[in-house]
Design a protein around this motif. Structure first.
Motif: not given
Length: 457
Positions: A232-235, A242-244, A284-293, A303-309
């Motif tokens: 899920g990343g930082l989110d 996460m189990r599966n 430390p280098d994880a992409f974060r909510p609010g970043e623009v990539i 990035i609204d949600n890092t779990d929508a990767e």
């Protein structure tokens, strides 16, 4: 791969297996000796779908009867390999059609499968005599078991590099070319979104590209989401969610298996397989909510949600696939929980920007008994992906989650490209006949049937 044991010659221990639909049972039973009829009546057996009964003989088991539903559905036979005594050998009786025999062969293999990399199965499956094996059924079985094995393998042993190794081996087997952009090479070759999602992991992200077939053949491109593990990343996902998540590369497994089928059956196409392979990790280098990539297509994404990767890495891969102007572009992804809420765990969700392509896949699903269901690309819902600082947000409202995810992907498909997207669960939550708990291939056989009909050869 974990292939079931089939027999190719008869021997003295091979017993007759009578395969009956419920409506055939009365006539068949009437032709049996009185002791057999009495035994069947005492067992309450009526050849209902999924049922089985052993027939006694002077020296033990004389034969067996299995009840089936649709004779052309491989899962009609899935109960036999584990329902019949372990290690016994059987030959099918009953004048089955060629279509039914192919379904029996495939269904037997699906039912006999157990993932045995780490644990020895508690019993051996019963074996089936194949006097004249169906080559296509064998290829389809291999493809389905390829998906199961890949999805069942934990991320410890199937990260981006290991997924690359699988594609390279398949490429070597079929004379395909494989090219890989890994780590910072993703930035050098303009795959910034794939790099952003995978950069936090100690396992370098990559885009795996396989190409096969004649240069002048019709172009078919397959893309598969290869998130080898999704925290899920930082989110961060909760524990249950996460189990599966070893299965979050299930889309890649489907695309890889379909590519292998296309090459094995030598369809007359110019095939491209693209797998963006990453681990969505925390660091430390994880992409974060609010970043623009940045993305390959030039669309900026907030990035609204890092779990929508998954959709983020697919965007770069779809844009790259579109640059070749393929005649058909298919992508496979374990993309949204919303698709499971809508259709449950057994029916994958299809989206397409071309009605003829969608209808061909749906019709192939009916013919192969490999179901899928279409939902609309309802473009007014793009408003849920609005960003105030970028061209697009990667997530947004809880409304219509499967549709908005598909709409996100469509933004990266070049105009005029025939494209279909399958949101697939790739998993069985529990053991059922022919469908053991764990990884599962869904609408894969239908996809191949659709391509084979479109490109006969």
């Amino acid at each position: 791969m974990n292939l079931p044991a089939f027999l190719d010659t008869a021997d003295a221990s091979t017993r007759p297996l009578h395969v009956l639909q419920r409506e055939q049972f009365a006539d068949w039973s009437a032709q049996q000796p009185a002791p057999v009829r009495a035994w069947l009546q005492a067992q309450g057996f009526a050849a209902t779908p999924g049922s089985l009964v052993l027939l006694p003989g002077d020296e033990g088991i004389a034969g067996a009867v299995i009840g089936i539903g649709d004779a052309a559905d491989p899962l009609s036979y899935g109960h036999a390999p584990t329902g019949l005594p372990a290690g016994t050998s059987w030959r099918a009786e009953g004048g089955l059609s060629a279509e039914a025999r192919a379904a029996l062969q495939l269904g037997w293999g699906l039912g006999a499968y157990r993932f045995d990399r780490y644990k020895t199965p508690s019993r051996a499956p019963a074996r089936l005599l194949l006097e004249a094996a169906d080559a296509q059924a064998a290829a389809l079985l291999d493809a389905c078991l390829r998906v199961r094995d890949l999805v069942n393998t934990p991320a410890e042993h199937l990260g981006p590099a290991e997924l690359e190794a699988v594609v390279r081996q398949i490429g070597d087997d079929h004379g395909a070319q494989v090219e890989v952009f890994a780590g910072d090479a993703l930035l050098e070759h303009n795959f910034p979104a794939i790099h952003a999602v995978g950069r936090a992991s100690h396992r370098a992200p990559r885009l795996i590209a396989l190409r096969w077939g004649a240069q002048d053949a019709p172009k078919v491109s397959l893309v598969g989401k290869g998130v080898c593990f999704d925290s899920g990343g930082l989110d961060l996902k909760p524990a249950d969610g996460m189990r599966n998540m070893k299965k979050d590369m299930g889309g890649a497994a489907h695309a890889i298996a379909l590519a292998e089928l296309v090459m094995r059956q030598r369809l007359p196409v110019r095939l491209t397989l693209l797998v963006p392979a990453v681990e969505n990790a925390i660091g430390p280098d994880a992409f974060r909510p609010g970043e623009v990539i940045a993305t390959r297509s030039g669309v900026s994404v907030e990035i609204d949600n890092t779990d929508a990767e998954g959709r983020v890495v697919l965007g770069d891969a779809l844009a790259y696939a579109g640059e070749d102007a393929p005649e058909v572009l298919l992508d496979f992804a374990t993309l949204t929980g919303a698709a499971r809420i809508a259709l449950g765990p057994e029916v994958p969700v299809l989206f397409a920007n071309d009605d003829a392509l969608a209808n061909a896949w749906l019709e192939a699903g009916e013919r192969t008994r490999d179901p899928l269901w279409r939902l609309p690309l309802w473009r007014p819902y793009l408003r849920y992906l609005t960003s105030t600082v970028a061209d697009l947000a990667n997530s947004g409202s809880r409304m219509a989650g499967a549709i908005t995810a598909a709409l996100y992907l469509e933004r990266f498909v070049p105009a005029g490209t025939r494209w279909a997207h399958l949101d697939v669960y790739a998993w069985n939550d529990s053991d059922r006949p022919g469908r053991p708990a764990g990884g599962e291939a869904m609408a894969l056989r239908a996809a191949f049937q659709m391509l084979r009909s479109r490109y006969p050869g």
